[in-house]
Design an enzyme around this catalytic site. Structure first.
Site, short mmCIF file in Angstrom:
data_model
loop_
_atom_site.label_atom_id
_atom_site.label_comp_id
_atom_site.label_asym_id
_atom_site.label_seq_id
_atom_site.Cartn_x
_atom_site.Cartn_y
_atom_site.Cartn_z
N LYS A 1 0.85 -1.20 0.00
CA LYS A 1 0.00 0.00 0.00
C LYS A 1 0.88 1.24 0.00
CE LYS A 1 -3.84 -2.38 2.16
NZ LYS A 1 -4.52 -2.81 3.36
N GLN B 1 -4.83 -1.67 9.60
CA GLN B 1 -4.69 -2.97 8.93
C GLN B 1 -5.29 -4.08 9.80
OE1 GLN B 1 -3.43 -3.57 5.73
NE2 GLN B 1 -4.26 -5.61 6.13
N ASP C 1 -11.24 2.58 3.91
CA ASP C 1 -11.69 1.20 3.73
C ASP C 1 -13.21 1.11 3.58
OD1 ASP C 1 -9.60 -0.62 3.56
OD2 ASP C 1 -9.29 -0.73 5.73
#
Ligand code: NAP
Length: 280
Positions: free
Chosen positions: A51, A95, A118
């Site tokens: 990422k 995460q 997200d």
């Protein structure tokens, strides 16, 4: 036809890069993605590194805040609060998975919905379900972009989604409903899985069971999107038996090289959207 997710993701990254360049020229500002990584779980470390690399390539600055796996929940929540209030940060991502002393629910709820790249915060989930503007989880968004590259008008199509997770199945169903598909969601308690899948014009498999979908589960006129990432021996395979199906189907994504690259490109897209909506 085999849908080339790598190529589509590269095109999307190029579009994002150009847009960021243009904004930077205009106002000398660029998006920032801040990632919180807890513990030393190897796949998480790899995802976060990827990422960061992809962000930099398109002009998104990226910070990674690392905590040991014993970190207290309160410390992470305080940090999220600090990031929520930092005007220089466009997107915040924690995460997953998290160590057991940390509540996923509390963490997801703590992230400012405007920075929730997200799309997991219930405000974004609710907005998506209500058909309002929202940040959409990256994997289903990537799936939709792949489907729409292939078939622009999905109205009236029968979409079948295998899996009902918050991460994949449920948001995928909402997105396809918004596209006027007739949507069926099937899961581990569904009777006659094969019979349901055979109705699909669009089949999205987000299960985590290697090669679950067989040749005689799909119509040859179907578009098949395989979200699954399963390790079998030293190979990565999807939820769909690609070899059995690929020559007798309208379109199919391979694993690897299908949905995976789109997921990360959509994270960059979401970060750019958050930046444009709140920092320009
Ligand atoms: P998950 O949370 O474990 O959900 C799996 C879903 O599949 C559940 O709804 C489950 O049903 C259903 N299911 C399990 N076994 C089944 C069976 N035999 N028949 C029918 N349904 C079954 O998984 P997830 O997080 O959505 O991930 C799914 C897959 O996608 C995994 O392989 C994951 O690694 C992969 N993934 C890929 C990407 C990407 O970028 N390509 C991103 C995220 C995840 P119940 O609800 O009844 O338990």
């Amino acid at each position: 036809m085999i849908i080339d997710g790598k190529k589509e993701a590269a095109n999307l990254r190029e579009e994002i890069k150009n847009e960021i360049l243009e904004i930077k020229k205009r106002i000398n500002k660029n998006p920032n993605l801040t990632v919180i990584l807890i513990g030393d779980f190897t796949p998480s470390q790899i995802y976060v590194r990827n990422k960061e690399k992809n962000s930099k390539e398109v002009g998104i600055t990226s910070n990674i805040i690392k905590y040991p796996k014993e970190v207290k929940e309160k410390e992470v929540l305080n940090k999220i609060n600090e990031l929520n209030n930092d005007k220089n940060i466009s997107g915040i991502l924690v995460q997953l998975p998290l160590p057991e002393q940390i509540s996923k629910e509390k963490i997801i709820n703590a992230i400012d919905p405007k920075k929730d790249v997200d799309g997991f915060n219930p405000i974004n989930v609710g907005n998506l379900a209500s058909g309002y503007k929202s940040i959409v989880p990256c994997t289903p968004l990537g799936c939709l972009l792949l489907i729409k590259k292939f078939e622009k008008n999905l109205s009236g199509k029968h979409a079948v989604i295998i899996g009902r997770s918050n991460l994949n199945g449920k948001p995928m169903a909402q997105l396809l409903l918004k596209e006027n598909c007739t949507v069926t969601v099937v899961h581990s308690k569904t009777n006659n899985l094969q019979e349901e899948c055979l109705k699909a014009d669009i089949l999205v498999a987000a299960v985590g069971v290697p090669n679950l979908v067989k040749k005689d589960w799909v119509k040859s006129s179907a578009i098949v999107i395989d979200v699954g990432i399963n390790k079998v021996g030293d190979k990565i395979v999807g939820d769909v038996n690609f070899e059995e199906i690929k020559d007798n189907i309208k379109a199919i994504t391979p694993v690897p090289g299908g949905v995976g690259p789109m997921t990360i490109a959509c994270l960059l897209k979401n970060t750019l959207e958050c930046f444009k909506a709140h920092q320009i």
